[in-house]
Design a protein around this motif. Structure first.
Motif, PDB file in Angstrom:
ATOM      1  N   SER A  92       0.846  -1.206   0.186  1.00 54.23           N
ATOM      2  CA  SER A  92      -0.068   0.033  -0.049  1.00 54.23           C
ATOM      3  C   SER A  92       1.011   1.361  -0.041  1.00 54.23           C
ATOM      4  N   GLU A  93       0.597   2.090  -0.602  1.00 51.29           N
ATOM      5  CA  GLU A  93       1.177   3.410  -0.815  1.00 51.29           C
ATOM      6  C   GLU A  93       1.238   4.252   0.758  1.00 51.29           C
ATOM      7  N   ALA A  94       0.433   3.660   1.808  1.00 51.14           N
ATOM      8  CA  ALA A  94       0.537   4.234   3.057  1.00 51.14           C
ATOM      9  C   ALA A  94       1.646   3.414   3.662  1.00 51.14           C
ATOM     10  N   SER A  95       2.090   2.121   3.299  1.00 51.66           N
ATOM     11  CA  SER A  95       3.304   1.818   3.932  1.00 51.66           C
ATOM     12  C   SER A  95       4.184   1.025   2.693  1.00 51.66           C
ATOM     13  N   PRO A  96       4.957   1.995   2.057  1.00 51.52           N
ATOM     14  CA  PRO A  96       5.720   1.690   0.844  1.00 51.52           C
ATOM     15  C   PRO A  96       6.792   0.709   0.904  1.00 51.52           C
ATOM     16  N   GLU A  97       7.221   0.331   2.246  1.00 54.25           N
ATOM     17  CA  GLU A  97       8.363  -0.675   2.528  1.00 54.25           C
ATOM     18  C   GLU A  97       7.726  -1.989   2.756  1.00 54.25           C
ATOM     19  N   GLU A  98       6.594  -2.044   2.987  1.00 55.75           N
ATOM     20  CA  GLU A  98       5.937  -3.304   3.535  1.00 55.75           C
ATOM     21  C   GLU A  98       5.201  -4.165   2.434  1.00 55.75           C
ATOM     22  N   TRP A  99       5.830  -5.292   1.983  1.00 53.02           N
ATOM     23  CA  TRP A  99       5.242  -6.123   0.972  1.00 53.02           C
ATOM     24  C   TRP A  99       4.365  -7.161   1.630  1.00 53.02           C
ATOM     25  N   SER A 100       3.310  -7.482   1.260  1.00 56.44           N
ATOM     26  CA  SER A 100       2.760  -8.839   1.599  1.00 56.44           C
ATOM     27  C   SER A 100       2.384  -9.743   0.519  1.00 56.44           C
ATOM     28  N   ASP A 101       2.748 -11.031   0.880  1.00 56.24           N
ATOM     29  CA  ASP A 101       2.677 -12.216  -0.213  1.00 56.24           C
ATOM     30  C   ASP A 101       1.507 -12.754   0.040  1.00 56.24           C
ATOM     31  N   VAL A 102       0.227 -12.527  -1.041  1.00 59.56           N
ATOM     32  CA  VAL A 102      -0.944 -12.892  -0.791  1.00 59.56           C
ATOM     33  C   VAL A 102      -1.483 -13.829  -1.844  1.00 59.56           C
ATOM     34  N   TYR A 103      -2.702 -14.472  -1.804  1.00 58.25           N
ATOM     35  CA  TYR A 103      -3.341 -15.059  -3.052  1.00 58.25           C
ATOM     36  C   TYR A 103      -4.595 -14.344  -3.396  1.00 58.25           C
ATOM     37  N   ASP A 121     -11.690   5.882   0.464  1.00 59.49           N
ATOM     38  CA  ASP A 121     -10.517   6.103   1.287  1.00 59.49           C
ATOM     39  C   ASP A 121      -9.306   6.805   0.148  1.00 59.49           C
ATOM     40  N   GLU A 122      -9.602   6.511  -1.126  1.00 62.48           N
ATOM     41  CA  GLU A 122      -8.629   7.109  -2.236  1.00 62.48           C
ATOM     42  C   GLU A 122      -7.424   6.469  -1.903  1.00 62.48           C
ATOM     43  N   SER A 123      -7.441   5.010  -1.719  1.00 60.22           N
ATOM     44  CA  SER A 123      -6.088   4.403  -1.497  1.00 60.22           C
ATOM     45  C   SER A 123      -5.626   3.992  -2.794  1.00 60.22           C
ATOM     46  N   THR A 124      -4.327   3.746  -2.648  1.00 54.45           N
ATOM     47  CA  THR A 124      -3.305   3.181  -3.891  1.00 54.45           C
ATOM     48  C   THR A 124      -2.719   2.102  -3.607  1.00 54.45           C
ATOM     49  N   TYR A 125      -2.524   1.027  -4.250  1.00 56.70           N
ATOM     50  CA  TYR A 125      -2.155  -0.289  -4.160  1.00 56.70           C
ATOM     51  C   TYR A 125      -1.037  -0.378  -5.478  1.00 56.70           C
ATOM     52  N   THR A 126      -0.012  -1.278  -5.241  1.00 60.30           N
ATOM     53  CA  THR A 126       0.973  -1.768  -6.168  1.00 60.30           C
ATOM     54  C   THR A 126       1.163  -3.450  -5.976  1.00 60.30           C
ATOM     55  N   ILE A 127       1.018  -4.033  -7.091  1.00 62.78           N
ATOM     56  CA  ILE A 127       1.017  -5.450  -6.866  1.00 62.78           C
ATOM     57  C   ILE A 127       2.247  -5.652  -8.214  1.00 62.78           C
ATOM     58  N   LEU A 128       2.572  -6.894  -7.762  1.00 65.47           N
ATOM     59  CA  LEU A 128       3.850  -7.548  -8.376  1.00 65.47           C
ATOM     60  C   LEU A 128       3.322  -9.200  -8.675  1.00 65.47           C
ATOM     61  N   THR A 129       3.625  -9.635  -9.892  1.00 60.77           N
ATOM     62  CA  THR A 129       3.397 -10.905 -10.062  1.00 60.77           C
ATOM     63  C   THR A 129       4.794 -11.825  -9.983  1.00 60.77           C
ATOM     64  N   ARG A 130       5.020 -13.082 -10.279  1.00 60.61           N
ATOM     65  CA  ARG A 130       6.212 -13.900 -10.125  1.00 60.61           C
ATOM     66  C   ARG A 130       6.834 -13.777 -11.683  1.00 60.61           C
ATOM     67  N   VAL A 131       6.115 -13.782 -12.634  1.00 60.92           N
ATOM     68  CA  VAL A 131       6.822 -13.694 -13.888  1.00 60.92           C
ATOM     69  C   VAL A 131       6.072 -12.595 -14.843  1.00 60.92           C
ATOM     70  N   PRO A 132       6.537 -12.140 -15.839  1.00 61.55           N
ATOM     71  CA  PRO A 132       5.891 -11.013 -16.764  1.00 61.55           C
ATOM     72  C   PRO A 132       4.780 -11.612 -17.329  1.00 61.55           C
ATOM     73  N   GLN A 133       4.816 -12.811 -17.779  1.00 65.83           N
ATOM     74  CA  GLN A 133       3.550 -13.592 -18.349  1.00 65.83           C
ATOM     75  C   GLN A 133       2.250 -13.290 -17.569  1.00 65.83           C
TER      76      GLN A 133
END
Length: 493
Positions: A327-338, A395-407
């Motif tokens: 979350s943009e509120a905690s830019p250093e904390e990444w969470s591994d989720v499903y 709440d006008e929140s912003t999230y950044t998500i990453l995947t394992r592979v570009p596909q």
């Protein structure tokens, strides 16, 4: 299922432009072979023909009014389904011919192959108010005019009907309590509601006696088999024009001409996406008859019902997979989720097994019409391309998500665009999940019962009992009709 051993038939109208293309050798007749989908439509038509024949036999044999009314209703419904299926088969044949001939859109632009998801559309609690004269309803003067009424509803080739209701001047409104569900409806659907009525006091002949049938044998059937319904003739003649015809459709045996009650179109209306709302609404009716007809009823000119829809994007998992979210509120904390994209949320669980064990998710990311999804410039510190999800409401929140592979990143982006496209097409149906009550079951033998009215509920119990004593209930016959029909077309189920 595709039938390999079944001889396929070409749908080429004699003298048409398509026949000229075949003669010039532009393409072969094999392009017009029946597909698996065609075979399925053929089976549906054959099933309805068997039902129609069973209704005809029952209508010719029954001697009771209620049975004849039910059989005539089944006959009308089967004929409507046959016409709808024949039109669908004709459109399929023309589309196949156009596709195999290599023809394209006339606009010259790029063809967008993206299609919106379908939905489950339900209509329930149909109420039709009546407007009797004061002398008829309150003073109870004049002859007691009775009609049998039911609703026929169609969306594409999917057709449903309600139970029969006996209507007279003791009713202030006609109520159909069934929940009728259309399972596979596109957003540009057109739901046509038709009200049919039949005067039950008409002196129609109910069938033939056993003695006549035994003496004539099958001569009645042979004589009546020469007559086609005018509607079926119209559909067949219409199919003989254009690029194809109904020559490739199954040969339909003509409907038997039997005497009995005849239903007439009383009123109709059309409902579409703009009429869907999670509440009751009133819709205008187009009345198709006049007061001098025997099947006429004093309609108020409106119909009240509840029309709701559940798009597949709101009820099914659109896409899922392992993600890293911050979350943009905690830019250093990444969470591994499903992550599971469904409806108006991207649901984030701790692990995949939590989706089956109904565990509460770690958090959810709102996905609605105000959500913006974009792929920013690649961050050198990240292994794959990131996806930014921002909401401009709440709440006008912003999230950044990453995947394992570009596909996977590309798949998620495509899924988001398709999901937003589905939501934009279904509009208000995707704001929240509308409820469809599928628990309503038709009670055996509950058809054609006399209904109460709002006026009856307001008067004293003694008055209501006296009215019910004067007008006894009609004997329910739905289960009998079902059993009799099953003797004619058991193999169709």
């Amino acid at each position: 299922m595709f039938c390999r051993n079944k001889t396929s038939r070409a749908t080429v109208a004699r003298g048409s432009a398509l026949e000229m293309e075949v003669k010039r050798g532009q393409f072969r007749l094999s392009v017009l072979d029946d597909s698996a989908q065609d075979c399925e439509v053929h089976k549906l038509i054959e099933r309805e023909v068997r039902i129609r024949d069973g209704a005809c036999k029952l209508l010719a044999a029954c001697s009771q009014r209620d049975q004849a009314l039910e059989a005539s209703k089944t006959l009308l419904t089967s004929n409507t389904r046959i016409l709808a299926l024949m039109s669908r088969l004709q459109r399929m044949k023309e589309a196949q011919a156009m596709q195999r001939a290599g023809r394209r859109s006339f606009d010259g632009g790029a063809i967008d192959d993206r299609l919106p998801c379908t939905a489950k559309v339900a209509i329930s609690d149909i109420r039709i108010p009546l407007m009797w004269k004061d002398s008829e309803y309150f003073k109870n003067k004049g002859e007691l005019h009775q009609c049998a009424m039911f609703c026929l509803l169609r969306a594409g080739t999917e057709i449903h009907n309600t139970d029969l209701v006996i209507v007279d001047r003791t009713l202030t409104d006609v109520c159909f309590d069934e929940t009728l569900i259309f399972s596979d409806v596109p957003p540009d659907f057109d739901l046509r509601v038709e009200l049919y009525s039949c005067c039950v006091e008409e002196d129609f002949s109910l069938g033939f006696s056993t003695r006549k049938l035994s003496r004539r044998g099958n001569s009645v059937t042979r004589a009546s088999s020469k007559k086609f319904m005018a509607t079926l003739e119209t559909a067949t003649s219409c199919g003989s024009h254009g690029t194809g015809s109904l020559e490739g459709s199954p040969v339909l045996p003509p409907i038997q001409s039997v005497q009995g009650p005849k239903y007439h179109l009383l009123a109709h209306t059309s409902l579409n996406l703009c009429h869907i709302q999670n509440s009751f609404r009133t819709h205008d009716l187009i009345i198709s008859c006049t007061e001098d007809t025997s099947f006429w009823l004093p309609l108020y000119g409106s119909m009240c019902c509840r029309l709701v829809a559940q798009p597949l994007c709101m009820t099914q998992d659109v896409f899922c997979g392992n993600l890293r979210v911050r979350s943009e509120a905690s830019p250093e904390e990444w969470s591994d989720v499903y992550g599971v994209l469904k409806g108006t949320e991207l649901i984030c669980y701790m692990q995949q097994s939590d989706t089956e064990s109904l565990e509460k998710p770690m958090f959810t990311i709102p996905i609605n019409k105000d959500t913006r999804v974009r792929a920013p410039e690649k961050d050198p510190s990240l292994t794959t391309q990131s996806i930014k999800i921002s909401n401009q409401s709440g709440d006008e929140s912003t999230y950044t998500i990453l995947t394992r592979v570009p596909q996977d990143t590309q798949r998620w982006m495509e899924t988001f665009w398709q999901h937003f496209y589905d939501m934009s097409e279904w509009k208000q149906c995707c704001e929240e999940l509308m409820k469809i009550d599928e628990s309503f079951q038709r009670k055996p033998g509950a058809a054609m019962l006399k209904q109460g009215s709002l006026y009856h509920e307001m008067v004293s119990p003694s008055t209501t009992q006296s009215r019910n004593h004067q007008l006894p209930l009609n004997r329910p016959v739905s289960s009998e009709i079902q059993n009799l029909l099953s003797t004619y077309f058991n193999d169709s189920y």
